[in-house]
Design a protein around this motif. Structure first.
Motif, PDB file in Angstrom:
ATOM      1  N   GLN A 137     -19.067   7.010  -8.471  1.00 40.62           N
ATOM      2  CA  GLN A 137     -18.738   8.322  -7.902  1.00 40.62           C
ATOM      3  C   GLN A 137     -17.391   8.551  -7.795  1.00 40.62           C
ATOM      4  OE1 GLN A 137     -20.852  10.719  -7.333  1.00 40.62           O
ATOM      5  NE2 GLN A 137     -19.603  12.184  -5.851  1.00 40.62           N
ATOM      6  N   PHE A 138     -16.600   7.114  -7.759  1.00 39.12           N
ATOM      7  CA  PHE A 138     -15.207   7.235  -7.776  1.00 39.12           C
ATOM      8  C   PHE A 138     -14.768   6.196  -8.702  1.00 39.12           C
ATOM      9  CE2 PHE A 138     -16.942   7.810  -3.382  1.00 39.12           C
ATOM     10  CZ  PHE A 138     -16.399   8.689  -2.675  1.00 39.12           C
ATOM     11  N   PRO A 139     -14.450   6.888  -9.851  1.00 38.36           N
ATOM     12  CA  PRO A 139     -14.188   6.115 -11.127  1.00 38.36           C
ATOM     13  C   PRO A 139     -13.059   5.382 -11.093  1.00 38.36           C
ATOM     14  CG  PRO A 139     -14.290   8.606 -11.616  1.00 38.36           C
ATOM     15  CD  PRO A 139     -14.811   8.457 -10.255  1.00 38.36           C
ATOM     16  N   ASP A 140     -11.847   6.179 -10.268  1.00 38.93           N
ATOM     17  CA  ASP A 140     -10.601   5.519 -10.088  1.00 38.93           C
ATOM     18  C   ASP A 140     -10.730   4.116  -9.614  1.00 38.93           C
ATOM     19  OD1 ASP A 140     -11.317   6.564  -7.731  1.00 38.93           O
ATOM     20  OD2 ASP A 140      -9.137   6.686  -6.970  1.00 38.93           O
ATOM     21  N   GLN A 141     -11.593   4.216  -8.687  1.00 43.03           N
ATOM     22  CA  GLN A 141     -11.653   2.716  -7.735  1.00 43.03           C
ATOM     23  C   GLN A 141     -12.669   1.709  -8.763  1.00 43.03           C
ATOM     24  OE1 GLN A 141     -10.198   1.830  -4.756  1.00 43.03           O
ATOM     25  NE2 GLN A 141      -9.378   3.783  -5.320  1.00 43.03           N
ATOM     26  N   LEU A 142     -13.547   2.125  -9.569  1.00 42.48           N
ATOM     27  CA  LEU A 142     -14.036   1.506 -10.268  1.00 42.48           C
ATOM     28  C   LEU A 142     -13.281   0.544 -11.575  1.00 42.48           C
ATOM     29  CD1 LEU A 142     -16.817   0.136 -11.684  1.00 42.48           C
ATOM     30  CD2 LEU A 142     -16.907   2.264 -13.032  1.00 42.48           C
ATOM     31  N   ALA A 143     -12.397   1.661 -11.817  1.00 45.85           N
ATOM     32  CA  ALA A 143     -11.541   1.167 -13.120  1.00 45.85           C
ATOM     33  C   ALA A 143     -10.492   0.092 -12.403  1.00 45.85           C
ATOM     34  CB  ALA A 143     -10.632   2.254 -13.658  1.00 45.85           C
ATOM     35  N   ARG A 144     -10.101   0.386 -11.010  1.00 46.52           N
ATOM     36  CA  ARG A 144      -9.031  -0.601 -10.584  1.00 46.52           C
ATOM     37  C   ARG A 144      -9.844  -1.985 -10.343  1.00 46.52           C
ATOM     38  NH1 ARG A 144      -6.396   1.073  -4.955  1.00 46.52           N
ATOM     39  NH2 ARG A 144      -5.144   2.643  -6.356  1.00 46.52           N
ATOM     40  N   LEU A 145     -11.002  -1.819 -10.079  1.00 50.43           N
ATOM     41  CA  LEU A 145     -11.947  -3.079  -9.742  1.00 50.43           C
ATOM     42  C   LEU A 145     -12.078  -3.847 -11.092  1.00 50.43           C
ATOM     43  CD1 LEU A 145     -13.145  -4.894  -7.670  1.00 50.43           C
ATOM     44  CD2 LEU A 145     -15.203  -3.511  -8.051  1.00 50.43           C
ATOM     45  N   GLN A 146     -12.379  -3.199 -12.103  1.00 52.55           N
ATOM     46  CA  GLN A 146     -12.382  -3.604 -13.452  1.00 52.55           C
ATOM     47  C   GLN A 146     -10.991  -4.359 -13.827  1.00 52.55           C
ATOM     48  OE1 GLN A 146     -13.939  -0.539 -15.360  1.00 52.55           O
ATOM     49  NE2 GLN A 146     -15.981  -1.521 -15.748  1.00 52.55           N
ATOM     50  N   GLU A 147     -10.137  -3.726 -13.699  1.00 54.04           N
ATOM     51  CA  GLU A 147      -8.432  -4.228 -13.873  1.00 54.04           C
ATOM     52  C   GLU A 147      -8.205  -5.463 -12.942  1.00 54.04           C
ATOM     53  OE1 GLU A 147      -6.119  -0.887 -13.187  1.00 54.04           O
ATOM     54  OE2 GLU A 147      -6.882   0.143 -15.099  1.00 54.04           O
ATOM     55  N   ARG A 148      -8.804  -5.545 -12.003  1.00 53.82           N
ATOM     56  CA  ARG A 148      -8.465  -6.599 -10.932  1.00 53.82           C
ATOM     57  C   ARG A 148      -9.566  -7.394 -10.310  1.00 53.82           C
ATOM     58  NH1 ARG A 148      -3.414  -4.642  -7.197  1.00 53.82           N
ATOM     59  NH2 ARG A 148      -3.752  -6.811  -6.473  1.00 53.82           N
ATOM     60  N   GLY A 165     -20.853 -10.277 -11.980  1.00 52.27           N
ATOM     61  CA  GLY A 165     -21.420 -10.406 -13.465  1.00 52.27           C
ATOM     62  C   GLY A 165     -21.666  -8.992 -14.126  1.00 52.27           C
ATOM     63  N   LEU A 166     -21.790  -7.905 -13.425  1.00 53.53           N
ATOM     64  CA  LEU A 166     -22.206  -6.893 -13.952  1.00 53.53           C
ATOM     65  C   LEU A 166     -20.869  -6.123 -14.667  1.00 53.53           C
ATOM     66  CD1 LEU A 166     -24.553  -5.181 -11.423  1.00 53.53           C
ATOM     67  CD2 LEU A 166     -25.095  -5.839 -13.831  1.00 53.53           C
ATOM     68  N   LEU A 167     -20.049  -6.265 -13.801  1.00 50.62           N
ATOM     69  CA  LEU A 167     -18.614  -5.525 -14.353  1.00 50.62           C
ATOM     70  C   LEU A 167     -17.829  -6.455 -15.552  1.00 50.62           C
ATOM     71  CD1 LEU A 167     -17.105  -4.240 -10.936  1.00 50.62           C
ATOM     72  CD2 LEU A 167     -18.607  -3.139 -12.777  1.00 50.62           C
ATOM     73  N   GLY A 168     -18.279  -7.701 -15.457  1.00 51.17           N
ATOM     74  CA  GLY A 168     -17.577  -8.626 -16.461  1.00 51.17           C
ATOM     75  C   GLY A 168     -18.375  -8.753 -17.567  1.00 51.17           C
ATOM     76  N   ARG A 169     -19.698  -8.793 -17.506  1.00 48.49           N
ATOM     77  CA  ARG A 169     -20.490  -8.851 -18.842  1.00 48.49           C
ATOM     78  C   ARG A 169     -21.038  -7.437 -19.323  1.00 48.49           C
ATOM     79  NH1 ARG A 169     -25.112 -13.223 -18.985  1.00 48.49           N
ATOM     80  NH2 ARG A 169     -25.047 -12.204 -21.060  1.00 48.49           N
ATOM     81  N   LEU A 170     -20.750  -6.370 -18.501  1.00 43.14           N
ATOM     82  CA  LEU A 170     -21.465  -5.279 -19.147  1.00 43.14           C
ATOM     83  C   LEU A 170     -20.204  -4.334 -18.596  1.00 43.14           C
ATOM     84  CD1 LEU A 170     -25.035  -5.386 -17.999  1.00 43.14           C
ATOM     85  CD2 LEU A 170     -24.051  -5.740 -20.163  1.00 43.14           C
ATOM     86  N   PRO A 171     -19.101  -4.196 -19.113  1.00 41.55           N
ATOM     87  CA  PRO A 171     -17.888  -3.470 -18.579  1.00 41.55           C
ATOM     88  C   PRO A 171     -17.900  -1.875 -19.013  1.00 41.55           C
ATOM     89  CG  PRO A 171     -17.509  -4.573 -20.759  1.00 41.55           C
ATOM     90  CD  PRO A 171     -18.725  -5.068 -20.354  1.00 41.55           C
ATOM     91  N   SER A 172     -19.014  -1.560 -19.844  1.00 39.92           N
ATOM     92  CA  SER A 172     -19.096  -0.137 -20.019  1.00 39.92           C
ATOM     93  C   SER A 172     -20.518   0.361 -19.171  1.00 39.92           C
ATOM     94  CB  SER A 172     -19.513   0.191 -21.610  1.00 39.92           C
ATOM     95  OG  SER A 172     -18.209  -0.192 -22.228  1.00 39.92           O
ATOM     96  N   LEU A 173     -21.067  -0.197 -18.217  1.00 35.45           N
ATOM     97  CA  LEU A 173     -22.257  -0.014 -17.473  1.00 35.45           C
ATOM     98  C   LEU A 173     -21.978   1.263 -16.726  1.00 35.45           C
ATOM     99  CD1 LEU A 173     -24.953  -1.454 -16.476  1.00 35.45           C
ATOM    100  CD2 LEU A 173     -23.795  -1.678 -14.265  1.00 35.45           C
TER     101      LEU A 173
END
Length: 401
Positions: free
Chosen positions: A255-266, A366-374
């Motif tokens: 719902q907050f894709p900016d925060q999702l992107a930030r978490l994937q970057e860090r 695990g989910l964000l690392g192995r399935l980054p396009s989830l």
């Protein structure tokens, strides 16, 4: 003194979003932080919505959980689920039972479990990928992960999960459920554990249930009914909330894709993100904690409450109090705040908080690392939550990657 007005009807109207408390709660926190409420059966109590007041209710021994189980106390939900359990006790009885279980949930024990949880996460993701897209995250990841963890810890066969999970759903029904249905759910779970305990007595193992049986049989530190109820409580609490938190964490991040992107970057900020998500996520539709009863006259936000008053702390809106964090309705996964009430506080602070934190961290990693396009495969408003549950529990969460 704050002038009180007529009692408000409870439960309040459902919020317009699964991501934020209802506007009624925000207004109460601002204008009537301690407000009298009335249930449909005519019983009354007090809603408490500000952070400091809610924390006081959770921490101060003048607010009793045991007194809340007595006849005549309003029951907005979960009353039957806590009667005679550790959740419905005060010290010293609560302390006696909690000590028997606490050793399984220390930071050291939980960290020793982390590598095994990482293995479980990887195995479940492997199986998820083999299923093809879209796949149901609830059935294939969010539920089996905490079920496997708590079953291994407690010593319950994980293959029984479909059976006991159905009963636990009944037990965690809200105040609209029929009392006889909830009692039947307890009956099934109790009978299930009585059989398992008999098996463990014949074939002891290196698990929590065997340790509790020894406390019962060898040292007479708890009764047989306490043994059954304690195992039952650990099982339900150990998987229900964590499974639903995984789902709500993912829904909220998307719902907050900016925060999702930030978490994937860090990804190193995942532990910090888990704390912020615990503060922010609205796991329960009503967002309330377990009711307490004041054992003497108390004052909260200028309102004097007589002894015997029923107090309902609203933890979800307390975690959105501007006195706790600035701009509280904004999700910020890098926010530094460990003072949220997502795991409660005081003697009833969630016994498995460290375990839940670790599972949530590794699930996200695990989910964000192995399935980054989830991504969620359907719009949020087309998702279906189970009706009559005190926590937001999805039937299914279809995802693609």
């Amino acid at each position: 003194m704050i002038e009180q007005r007529a009692p408000i009807d409870f439960p309040l109207p459902p919020p317009g979003s699964i991501f934020h408390p209802g506007v009624e709660l925000a207004e109460l926190q601002r204008d009537r932080p301690v407000a009298e409420f009335r249930l449909a059966d005519g019983s009354t109590g007090w809603l408490v919505t500000r952070y400091e007041d809610v924390r006081t209710v959770l921490v101060d021994p003048r607010f009793s959980r045991a007194e809340a189980n007595k006849p005549g106390v309003p029951d907005p939900g979960l009353g039957q689920a806590t009667t005679d359990s550790i959740l419905g006790m005060d010290p010293p009885e609560h302390t006696r039972l909690r000590r028997l279980v606490a050793g399984a949930f220390t930071v050291r024990r939980v960290e020793a479990l982390r590598p095994r949880v990482v293995e479980m996460v990887d195995e479940l993701i492997d199986q998820l990928v083999k299923l093809g897209q879209p796949a149901d995250l609830v059935e294939n990841f969010s539920l089996p992960l905490p079920v496997q963890v708590i079953c291994e810890l407690l010593g319950v066969p994980a293959e029984d999960r479909h059976e006991f999970h159905g009963w636990s759903d009944v037990v965690l029904s809200d105040s609209t459920a029929k009392p006889e249905e909830i009692q039947a759910g307890f009956g099934h779970l109790s009978a299930y554990f009585q059989k398992l305990i008999a098996v463990k007595r014949e074939r002891p193992a290196d698990d929590l249930m065997t340790a509790l049986i020894a406390a019962r049989d060898d040292r007479d530190r708890l009764s047989e009914s306490e043994l059954v109820r304690l195992c039952l409580t650990v099982l339900i609490a150990g998987h229900e909330t964590t499974a639903n938190q995984i789902n709500m964490f993912l829904l909220t991040l998307h719902q907050f894709p900016d925060q999702l992107a930030r978490l994937q970057e860090r990804p190193e900020s995942i532990p910090q993100a888990v704390e912020e998500l615990m503060r922010f996520v609205q796991l329960g539709a009503g967002g309330v904690g377990l009711i307490r009863v004041a054992t003497e006259e108390v004052e909260l936000s200028g309102v004097r409450l007589p002894a015997g008053s029923a107090i309902l702390p609203v933890t979800a809106i307390a975690n959105r109090d501007p006195a706790l964090v600035s701009d509280p309705d904004r999700l910020d996964i890098l926010r530094s705040n460990g003072a949220h009430l997502g795991f409660g506080a005081g003697v009833h602070h969630c016994l498995g908080a460290q375990l839940a934190r670790m599972e949530l961290q590794e699930a996200l990693r695990g989910l964000l690392g192995r399935l980054p396009s989830l991504r969620i495969d359907v719009p949020v408003d087309e998702l279906h939550f189970k009706e009559g549950m005190i926590v937001r529990s999805l039937h299914a969460l279809p995802v693609r990657w």
